[in-house]
Scaffold this motif. Structure first.
Motif, PDB file in Angstrom:
ATOM      1  N   ASN A 148       0.869  -1.186  -0.140  1.00  0.00           N
ATOM      2  CA  ASN A 148      -0.010   0.159  -0.060  1.00  0.00           C
ATOM      3  C   ASN A 148       0.816   1.119   0.202  1.00  0.00           C
ATOM      4  OD1 ASN A 148      -2.220   2.147   0.986  1.00  0.00           O
ATOM      5  ND2 ASN A 148      -3.412   0.005   0.928  1.00  0.00           N
ATOM      6  N   LEU A 170       0.174   0.741  -4.292  1.00  0.00           N
ATOM      7  CA  LEU A 170      -1.055  -0.193  -4.734  1.00  0.00           C
ATOM      8  C   LEU A 170      -2.065   0.146  -4.045  1.00  0.00           C
ATOM      9  CD1 LEU A 170       0.589  -3.719  -5.091  1.00  0.00           C
ATOM     10  CD2 LEU A 170      -0.514  -2.262  -6.939  1.00  0.00           C
ATOM     11  N   GLU A 171      -3.272   0.228  -4.471  1.00  0.00           N
ATOM     12  CA  GLU A 171      -4.542   0.233  -3.750  1.00  0.00           C
ATOM     13  C   GLU A 171      -4.801  -0.687  -2.922  1.00  0.00           C
ATOM     14  OE1 GLU A 171      -6.758   2.969  -4.449  1.00  0.00           O
ATOM     15  OE2 GLU A 171      -5.380   3.697  -5.526  1.00  0.00           O
ATOM     16  N   ARG A 172      -5.394  -0.507  -1.990  1.00  0.00           N
ATOM     17  CA  ARG A 172      -5.847  -1.533  -0.904  1.00  0.00           C
ATOM     18  C   ARG A 172      -6.134  -2.850  -1.653  1.00  0.00           C
ATOM     19  NH1 ARG A 172      -4.111  -1.653   4.277  1.00  0.00           N
ATOM     20  NH2 ARG A 172      -5.511  -2.890   5.563  1.00  0.00           N
ATOM     21  N   THR A 173      -7.087  -2.913  -2.404  1.00  0.00           N
ATOM     22  CA  THR A 173      -7.608  -4.086  -2.877  1.00  0.00           C
ATOM     23  C   THR A 173      -6.576  -5.057  -3.717  1.00  0.00           C
ATOM     24  OG1 THR A 173      -8.528  -3.134  -4.838  1.00  0.00           O
ATOM     25  CG2 THR A 173      -9.996  -3.457  -3.000  1.00  0.00           C
ATOM     26  N   ASP A 174      -5.824  -4.280  -4.599  1.00  0.00           N
ATOM     27  CA  ASP A 174      -4.735  -4.766  -5.404  1.00  0.00           C
ATOM     28  C   ASP A 174      -3.608  -5.316  -4.268  1.00  0.00           C
ATOM     29  OD1 ASP A 174      -5.930  -4.114  -7.604  1.00  0.00           O
ATOM     30  OD2 ASP A 174      -4.980  -2.372  -7.820  1.00  0.00           O
ATOM     31  N   ALA A 175      -3.347  -4.534  -3.129  1.00  0.00           N
ATOM     32  CA  ALA A 175      -2.214  -4.885  -2.154  1.00  0.00           C
ATOM     33  C   ALA A 175      -2.952  -6.033  -1.559  1.00  0.00           C
ATOM     34  CB  ALA A 175      -2.222  -3.845  -1.229  1.00  0.00           C
ATOM     35  N   SER A 176      -4.081  -6.264  -1.436  1.00  0.00           N
ATOM     36  CA  SER A 176      -4.605  -7.538  -0.651  1.00  0.00           C
ATOM     37  C   SER A 176      -4.463  -8.794  -1.507  1.00  0.00           C
ATOM     38  CB  SER A 176      -6.005  -7.353  -0.275  1.00  0.00           C
ATOM     39  OG  SER A 176      -6.170  -6.284   0.708  1.00  0.00           O
ATOM     40  N   THR A 177      -4.862  -8.559  -2.704  1.00  0.00           N
ATOM     41  CA  THR A 177      -4.971  -9.539  -3.830  1.00  0.00           C
ATOM     42  C   THR A 177      -3.293 -10.122  -4.137  1.00  0.00           C
ATOM     43  OG1 THR A 177      -6.759  -8.892  -4.836  1.00  0.00           O
ATOM     44  CG2 THR A 177      -5.174 -10.266  -6.291  1.00  0.00           C
ATOM     45  N   ALA A 178      -2.256  -9.163  -4.015  1.00  0.00           N
ATOM     46  CA  ALA A 178      -0.773  -9.538  -4.248  1.00  0.00           C
ATOM     47  C   ALA A 178      -0.559 -10.068  -2.973  1.00  0.00           C
ATOM     48  CB  ALA A 178      -0.118  -8.191  -4.495  1.00  0.00           C
ATOM     49  N   THR A 179      -0.880  -9.884  -1.611  1.00  0.00           N
ATOM     50  CA  THR A 179      -0.540 -10.524  -0.399  1.00  0.00           C
ATOM     51  C   THR A 179      -0.948 -11.920  -0.612  1.00  0.00           C
ATOM     52  OG1 THR A 179      -0.427  -8.357   0.703  1.00  0.00           O
ATOM     53  CG2 THR A 179      -0.671 -10.206   1.991  1.00  0.00           C
TER      54      THR A 179
END
Length: 155
Positions: A57, A61-70
């Motif tokens: 983040n 990265l946006e929060r949703t993109d960061a969550s997906t990447a995580t």
């Protein structure tokens, strides 16, 4: 050889005596200690995931993109640690604390693949890859479809 006992000839013990001996010799699980270990390790895995989300983040990265990447990163780490034999040790220590997060799912796919690698890529890895994770996927997908249909008709 029908009727032949598999018991050694010098062992004269009844099934009831054997059951009592087994019950007496089996170690009793420490539920409180096991729960604390599962909570701490599962929580630690979640803290690592949150740390990765925060780093991504901050990197833009946006929060949703960061969550997906995580999620992808944690799956990769779980698979890597399984391949190195470390995740199994974590699992022995933490129990359910290591199988509930997404890293446990990665472990459930990689472990059978490693075990059956010597049988070849098609009949070994390919055939046995989803031995553990397969039922989880089937019931997870089926449940999500049923819930989606119920949600569709109720709203």
């Amino acid at each position: 050889m029908p009727g032949k006992s598999l018991r050694p000839p010098n062992l004269n013990i009844t099934p009831e005596e054997y059951q009592n001996l087994t019950t007496k010799m089996t170690p009793k699980p420490n539920a409180l200690l096991n729960s604390v270990r599962a909570f701490v390790v599962g929580g630690l895995i979640c803290v690592i995931g949150q740390f990765i989300i925060n780093l991504l983040n901050m990197a833009g990265l946006e929060r949703t993109d960061a969550s997906t990447a995580t999620t992808g990163i944690l799956i990769l780490l779980g698979a890597l640690l399984t391949g190195l034999g470390i995740y199994d040790e974590i699992g022995k220590f933490a129990g359910a604390g290591s199988i509930i997060p997404v890293t446990g799912f990665a472990n459930s796919i990689v472990a059978p693949a490693l075990e059956f690698k010597r049988e070849g890529y098609v009949l070994g890895v390919g055939a046995r890859l989803f031995t553990i994770a397969g039922p989880v996927l089937v019931y997870g997908i089926a449940t999500s479809i049923i819930i989606g249909i119920i949600y569709y008709f109720l709203l």
